[in-house]
Design a protein around this motif. Structure first.
Motif: not given
Lengths: 638, 184
Positions: A605-608, B98-103, B106-110, B182-184
């Motif tokens: 899932v490309k979570c890094d 956002y730039m250091v991994g907020g997205r 968020l995807e992890c929580f989702e 996961g949302a884009s």
């Protein structure tokens, strides 16, 4: 002139003497000042404060533990300053509960100040360097942030003891026109972003005639990446209150409002307390300091709409309506809140007024540049080593700000761009770093000063993704009034999304530029008019990155998810380590028959996470772009 | 601008609660248009969200159409129209985060909660939102869980946060089945 100047002054001096005595008594014993602004609290300042208090109580020391605001050195939070008579006041960073207990024992009981944990000393001394011995201290000059982090924002006496409300007391002995004249002569430009001269705004409100008038402090700080106004209100609310009272006196207003975002509960709380204390001391309300000038200040909580930072939208939202901007003229200074003349300035603009009146117009104009006197306050964040709240004279270059004040980039990465001014600003490249920071130069380069958010980006940040990010923000926050802003930004966002997902088309860049021009021209307020800035500046300075996305389906910064794959280099992978397997949230990593690890691309899932957790000795996990490279790599497997 | 909202059915006894908090807010603030936002904020503080019924009652008291109250509530980000979860997760989407991994956070929580941003888990234990900027950019990426600010949140930390609330983490195989949500 209002009332008896001498009586006002006498009353103020009495207040000052009382405050002086209280603060002096406080500092006759050791004092521990813990920084508890929102950022400090997030870093764990409250447990540190409790640990200090507990240790002091257990040892039965006469020391006091108090809360102060933000010193601006956010990278080293939680911070505390320990003052002990006979020693220079020392500031300690990176604290935790254990270190706090140790400092109490070693410094306050055993006379060892633990210099190895100290960051800086506050006063010049023979043993430890002060702020001015560091590059940051050389470039920084604090006017607005002068008291922030050093005084207790919850105790008005701390501000008064440092000369606070002195400018107000002196002004009440003068004619309001003299106050206006001084602000005009100082050439103070509004710090909300556009840089309109504050004096002219005030003058317009004076000329609008007599009768009911209002003063509003705009603390609806909505830019992502900016927290200057929050820091000031949490750390030194009285300076802003004094500035607003001076403005009210100059323009003849008797009512003022703080418009604060509801997202800033601590700022609201501290301003509320500050207003109460000012009222108790007779510095706010009816007949201030015994003069016949009365002014009441109140808090209005904003409800989270970016567009409400725009003056007319802000006023409409205070009237209980949707925050939709209105056409100007009439300007607010002529017909604003409730249709009455209204002066609306940013938090920082008001905070400049007391120091200007105290130290004089000449002093203020000697700082910064001819057309941009004074300082600029920035929240310096992103990939810079020393993040924080900084204040430098106008005219300082971006290079000095990033490399000297911010100590360069974090983790030894290469600089790529600096984003200034939030969603209305732009991304400037290395070549633009030598331009001076002021309203006009930044605008020429395609960015804006904005309210002061400054985000440093490094080689790992994709410029197309950041442009998309800001456009997504403005698109969501568009109030929907103007068609170009409502639909144009949506269309631009769709194009950018396509590009970052590898579905860009050759004509996209041309369409983007065309749309950007139209949105700029066809929007009523600055939200729309500046919305295309992030796209335009990245297109201007980083066009090659857009082209790589469109033509090669490659993300040069390895950031856009659809254009990268994760890969474990067999040559670097240690067969014995299982960290990546355990870290993967979706069990995409498996152990091959030969013991090496590999990624199941179907599951990834490309979570890094695997890249972050792979031990630095191996650094076996890498990202590839375009994804087509994977086949090439896998073909070469041993 | 937000999309239309479907109001959830009220729980038993909730109607009475709504009436009480609306009355309380109207006692504190005069029923004028200028006080509409403060009234809504106070009701939301008491109830955790703004149910449709509350907006109708407030509109009646202020003698204005209910749709105008609804318009105002959907205009401002601060108002929420669905009940919050027992634990509220807010992922900061400011620039720095956002730039250091907020997205990524968020995807992890989702992924772990099985819901999208803006939703509440069916058992009403967790709700997940993104917020603009909480002003703690130096700690990016930041997640606010029940007023508690968590800094430097990595995927592992996301699991840690959820575990600390007693949330069972789905095994990898189960989670893998949900891949691609996961949302884009």
């Amino acid at each position: 002139m209002r009332g008896n100047a001498a009586a006002v002054q006498e009353r103020y001096l009495k207040l000052k003497a009382g405050a002086d005595a209280r603060v002096k008594a406080l500092y006759s014993e050791p004092v521990i000042r813990v920084g508890t602004a929102t950022c400090g609290i997030a870093a764990g300042a409250l447990p540190v404060k409790e640990a200090f208090a507990r240790a002091v109580e257990e040892k039965g020391l006469p020391a006091k533990v108090i809360e102060v605001g933000c010193m601006g050195h956010c990278y080293a939070e939680p911070l505390a300053i320990i003052s002990r008579p006979g020693f220079p006041s020392l500031c300690y960073g990176y604290l935790d509960a254990e270190l706090a207990a140790r400092l109490v024992e070693d410094f306050l009981i055993n006379d060892d100040p633990c210099y190895e944990f100290a960051l800086v000393a506050l006063e010049p001394n023979d043993v430890f360097p002060t702020f001015s011995d560091f590059p940051r201290g050389v470039y920084e000059q604090k006017i607005v942030l002068e008291h922030c982090g050093f005084i207790d924002p919850g105790d008005i006496d701390h501000y008064i003891a440092r000369g606070g409300y002195g400018a107000l007391a002196a002004a009440l002995g003068k004619n309001p026109a003299e106050v206006l004249e001084a602000v005009k002569a100082s050439h103070l430009r509004g710090r909300g972003g556009a840089g309109f001269p504050a004096g002219l705004k005030w003058e317009a409100a004076v000329k609008a005639g007599s009768g009911e008038k209002y003063v509003i402090c705009n603390a609806d700080e909505g830019d992502p990446g900016a927290f200057m106004d929050r820091g000031i209100l949490e750390s030194c609310p009285h300076q802003v209150i004094e500035g607003m009272l001076l403005c009210a006196y100059a323009v003849g207003a008797e009512k003022g409002y703080f418009y604060i975002r509801a997202e800033y509960p601590l700022a609201v709380e501290r301003v509320r307390r500050a207003l109460e204390q000012a009222r108790e001391k007779g510095l706010l309300g009816k007949d201030i300091l015994g003069s016949d000038f009365s002014c009441e200040l109140e808090i209005f909580q904003g409800s989270g709409a970016f567009v409400c930072g725009e003056a007319t939208a802000l006023v409409r939202s205070m009237e209980g309506k949707m925050g939709i901007p209105a056409t100007r003229p009439p300007r607010l200074a002529e017909a604003g809140y409730r249709g009455r003349p209204t002066v609306l300035n940013n938090v920082k603009t008001f905070a400049y007024v007391p120091p200007i009146l105290n130290r004089g117009v000449e002093w203020f104009r000697s700082i910064g540049t001819e057309d941009n006197p004074g300082t600029a306050v920035f929240s310096l964040v992103g990939k810079v080593a020393h993040t924080g709240l900084v204040e430098v004279p106008m005219g300082t270059t971006l290079r000095q700000l990033i490399y000297d004040v911010g100590e360069g980039l974090a983790n030894g990465k290469a600089f790529k761009a600096v984003q200034i001014g939030g969603p209305s600003g732009g991304c400037l490249p290395e070549s633009a770093l030598d331009i001076p920071i002021d309203f006009d130069s930044l605008q020429e380069a395609g960015a804006i000063m904005g309210s002061g958010g400054l985000v440093v980006l490094d080689e790992d940040d994709c410029m197309v993704a950041i442009a998309r990010y800001f456009l997504e923000f403005t698109q969501q926050e568009s109030c929907g009034k103007c068609t170009f802003c409502r639909l144009g930004t949506k269309h631009m966002l769709d194009i950018l999304t396509r590009i970052t997902e590898g579905r860009g088309e050759p004509q996209d860049l041309e369409i983007l530029e065309e749309l950007a021009e139209e949105v700029r021209a066809g929007s009523l307020c600055n939200l729309g008019a500046t919305a295309p800035n992030p796209v335009l500046t990245t297109l201007r300075y980083f066009r090659d990155e857009y082209e790589a996305h469109i033509f090669e389906k490659r993300c040069p910064a390895l950031m856009c998810k659809e254009l990268i794959v994760y890969y474990i280099e067999p040559q670097r992978c240690s067969k014995l380590c299982n960290v990546c397997v355990g870290s993967c949230p979706v069990e995409a990593i498996y152990t091959r028959e030969d013991g090496l690890k590999a990624i199941d691309q179907e599951k990834c899932v490309k979570c890094d996470n695997c890249l972050k957790t792979c031990p630095p000795d191996y650094n076996a996990v890498i990202k590839l772009s375009p994804p087509g490279l994977l086949a090439e790599k896998e073909g070469k497997r041993p | 601008m937000r999309k239309g909202v479907v109001f959830l059915p009220l729980l038993q006894g909730e109607e009475e609660l709504i009436r009480k908090s609306v009355d309380k807010a109207l006692r504190k603030h005069e029923a004028t248009r200028e006080n509409l936002i403060p009234i809504l904020l106070q009701v939301q503080e008491a109830l955790g969200y703004l149910p449709g019924l509350a907006m109708e009652q407030i509109a009646a008291a202020l003698k204005m159409p209910a749709v105008e109250v609804y318009g105002l509530a959907t205009f401002y980000n601060q108002f929420r129209l669905h009940p919050p979860g027992k634990h509220q997760v807010k992922v900061c989407m400011g620039t720095a985060c956002y730039m250091v991994g907020g997205r990524i956070a968020l995807e992890c929580f989702e992924r772990r909660l099985g819901i999208k941003e803006g939703e509440t888990t069916p058992d009403r234990e967790f709700s997940l939102e993104r917020v603009a900027c909480v002003g703690c950019c130096t700690m990016a990426p930041v997640v606010v869980v029940d007023e508690h600010v968590e800094g430097k949140v990595t995927p592992t930390r996301v699991d840690g946060i959820l575990l600390s609330f007693g949330k069972a983490i789905a095994s990898g195989a189960e989670a893998a089945g949900k891949k691609g949500e996961g949302a884009s």
